[in-house]
Design a protein around this motif. Structure first.
Motif, PDB file in Angstrom:
ATOM      1  N   VAL A  25       0.825  -1.208   0.000  1.00 30.37           N
ATOM      2  CA  VAL A  25       0.000   0.000   0.000  1.00 30.37           C
ATOM      3  C   VAL A  25       0.861   1.261   0.000  1.00 30.37           C
ATOM      4  O   VAL A  25       0.593   2.210  -0.751  1.00 30.37           O
ATOM      5  N   GLN A  29       0.739   4.114  -2.778  1.00 34.42           N
ATOM      6  CA  GLN A  29       0.417   5.491  -2.403  1.00 34.42           C
ATOM      7  C   GLN A  29       1.458   6.460  -2.932  1.00 34.42           C
ATOM      8  O   GLN A  29       1.143   7.571  -3.357  1.00 34.42           O
ATOM      9  N   LEU A 123      -5.638   4.693  -1.058  1.00 34.24           N
ATOM     10  CA  LEU A 123      -5.612   3.322  -0.567  1.00 34.24           C
ATOM     11  C   LEU A 123      -5.464   3.264   0.941  1.00 34.24           C
ATOM     12  O   LEU A 123      -5.840   2.282   1.567  1.00 34.24           O
ATOM     13  N   GLY A 124      -4.911   4.294   1.539  1.00 38.39           N
ATOM     14  CA  GLY A 124      -4.790   4.329   2.986  1.00 38.39           C
ATOM     15  C   GLY A 124      -6.155   4.269   3.647  1.00 38.39           C
ATOM     16  O   GLY A 124      -6.360   3.564   4.633  1.00 38.39           O
ATOM     17  N   ASP A 127      -7.733   0.813   3.073  1.00 40.99           N
ATOM     18  CA  ASP A 127      -7.116  -0.229   3.887  1.00 40.99           C
ATOM     19  C   ASP A 127      -7.830  -0.388   5.222  1.00 40.99           C
ATOM     20  O   ASP A 127      -7.759  -1.444   5.850  1.00 40.99           O
ATOM     21  N   THR A 128      -8.520   0.667   5.681  1.00 39.56           N
ATOM     22  CA  THR A 128      -9.256   0.561   6.938  1.00 39.56           C
ATOM     23  C   THR A 128     -10.563  -0.203   6.768  1.00 39.56           C
ATOM     24  O   THR A 128     -11.109  -0.713   7.732  1.00 39.56           O
ATOM     25  N   GLU A 131      -9.676  -5.742   3.293  1.00 40.17           N
ATOM     26  CA  GLU A 131      -8.435  -6.490   3.189  1.00 40.17           C
ATOM     27  C   GLU A 131      -7.900  -6.230   1.780  1.00 40.17           C
ATOM     28  O   GLU A 131      -8.627  -6.362   0.802  1.00 40.17           O
ATOM     29  N   VAL A 132      -6.658  -5.811   1.682  1.00 35.64           N
ATOM     30  CA  VAL A 132      -6.096  -5.387   0.397  1.00 35.64           C
ATOM     31  C   VAL A 132      -4.972  -6.338  -0.008  1.00 35.64           C
ATOM     32  O   VAL A 132      -4.007  -6.516   0.727  1.00 35.64           O
ATOM     33  N   ASP A 133      -5.109  -6.933  -1.190  1.00 39.81           N
ATOM     34  CA  ASP A 133      -4.043  -7.740  -1.777  1.00 39.81           C
ATOM     35  C   ASP A 133      -3.654  -7.113  -3.107  1.00 39.81           C
ATOM     36  O   ASP A 133      -4.509  -6.603  -3.840  1.00 39.81           O
ATOM     37  N   LEU A 145      -9.788  -5.892  -3.399  1.00 35.31           N
ATOM     38  CA  LEU A 145     -10.313  -5.468  -2.107  1.00 35.31           C
ATOM     39  C   LEU A 145     -11.423  -6.404  -1.648  1.00 35.31           C
ATOM     40  O   LEU A 145     -12.323  -6.739  -2.412  1.00 35.31           O
TER      41      LEU A 145
END
Length: 202
Positions: A25, A29, A123-124, A127-128, A131-133, A145
Motif C-alpha cells: 500500500v 500510495q 488506498l490508505g 485499507d481501513t 483487506e487489500v491484496d 479489495l
C-alpha cells in the motif's frame, strides 16, 4: 451497487498468485498523484446476471479533495450524481431529484467514503475498510479489495483496481453476480479540468 444505479458504482480476483501477498500500500500510495482537483472520462459496462448484453454508459467525473465527487452520465441518457461524505444527491439539470443523507442512512457515509477513496486512489483509507491484496512495480499497480464489514460486502461486493499515477480501471462483482467494469481516460487536473457546469454543480 444498489445505492448508485446510474453510475453502476459503485465497483474479482484479477490478480495472479503473487496477489496473495500483502499489498504494498505504501508503495502504491507513493506512485499515485494527489491533485486537489481531477476530472476525466469514464466508460462503464454493467453485466447483469441472467442478461446476455451488458448495459453500457459513459460520461465524465470530477473529484475535489475534501469536497466530493461529481459523476455525470452523458450516454445513453443524462444523469448526474453528486457525492459528499454526508450525502448522495441525484440532479436533473439544476433540480434535486433524490437526496440520501448519511445521518439517516449510515451506509451512505460508508459507501461515499469508499467511492471517494476509489476515485482519488486513497488506498490508505481503503485499507481501513478492506483487506487489500495486490502488486506494484514499473509504474503500475493492481489491487483486490475484500470488505471487512459484512454490510459493506453485501452492498459493494468484491472490487479490483488497476492504475499508475491515477486509477485506470475498476472492476466490481456483486453478491448477485452482477459485474461492473469502469475504464477512466482523459484525466486532467487543476481548476481548468472542470467544465463550467461542473464547477457550478460542485
Amino acid at each position: 451497487m444498489n445505492y448508485l444505479p446510474a453510475a453502476g458504482l459503485l465497483l474479482a480476483a484479477l490478480l495472479g498468485a503473487s496477489a496473495h501477498a500483502a499489498a504494498p500500500v505504501a508503495k502504491i500510495q507513493a506512485m499515485l498523484a494527489k491533485p486537489e482537483q481531477l476530472c476525466g472520462r469514464f466508460e462503464q459496462s454493467k453485466q447483469l446476471a441472467g442478461m446476455k448484453k451488458p448495459l453500457a454508459s459513459s460520461g465524465r467525473f470530477c473529484v475535489v479533495a475534501g469536497k466530493g465527487v461529481l459523476w455525470r452520465t452523458l450516454k445513453p441518457f443524462p444523469n448526474t450524481l453528486r457525492l459528499s461524505r454526508d450525502e448522495i444527491v441525484q440532479l436533473q439539470g439544476d433540480r434535486v431529484a433524490m437526496r440520501m443523507e448519511a445521518s439517516r442512512e449510515p451506509t451512505v457515509r460508508m459507501i461515499n467514503g469508499v467511492l471517494f477513496s476509489l476515485l482519488s486512489g486513497d488506498l490508505g483509507q481503503l485499507d481501513t475498510l478492506f483487506e487489500v491484496d495486490g502488486t506494484a512495480g514499473d509504474g503500475a499497480w493492481k489491487v483486490a479489495l475484500k470488505a471487512r464489514n459484512p454490510a459493506l460486502a453485501r452492498a459493494i461486493g468484491a472490487i479490483s483496481l488497476e492504475g499508475g499515477a491515477y486509477v485506470r480501471t475498476i472492476h466490481m462483482v456483486e453478491d448477485s453476480g452482477d459485474r461492473t467494469d469502469i475504464v477512466f481516460s482523459d484525466i486532467r487536473t487543476g481548476p481548468g479540468a472542470f467544465l463550467p457546469e461542473e464547477a457550478a454543480q460542485l
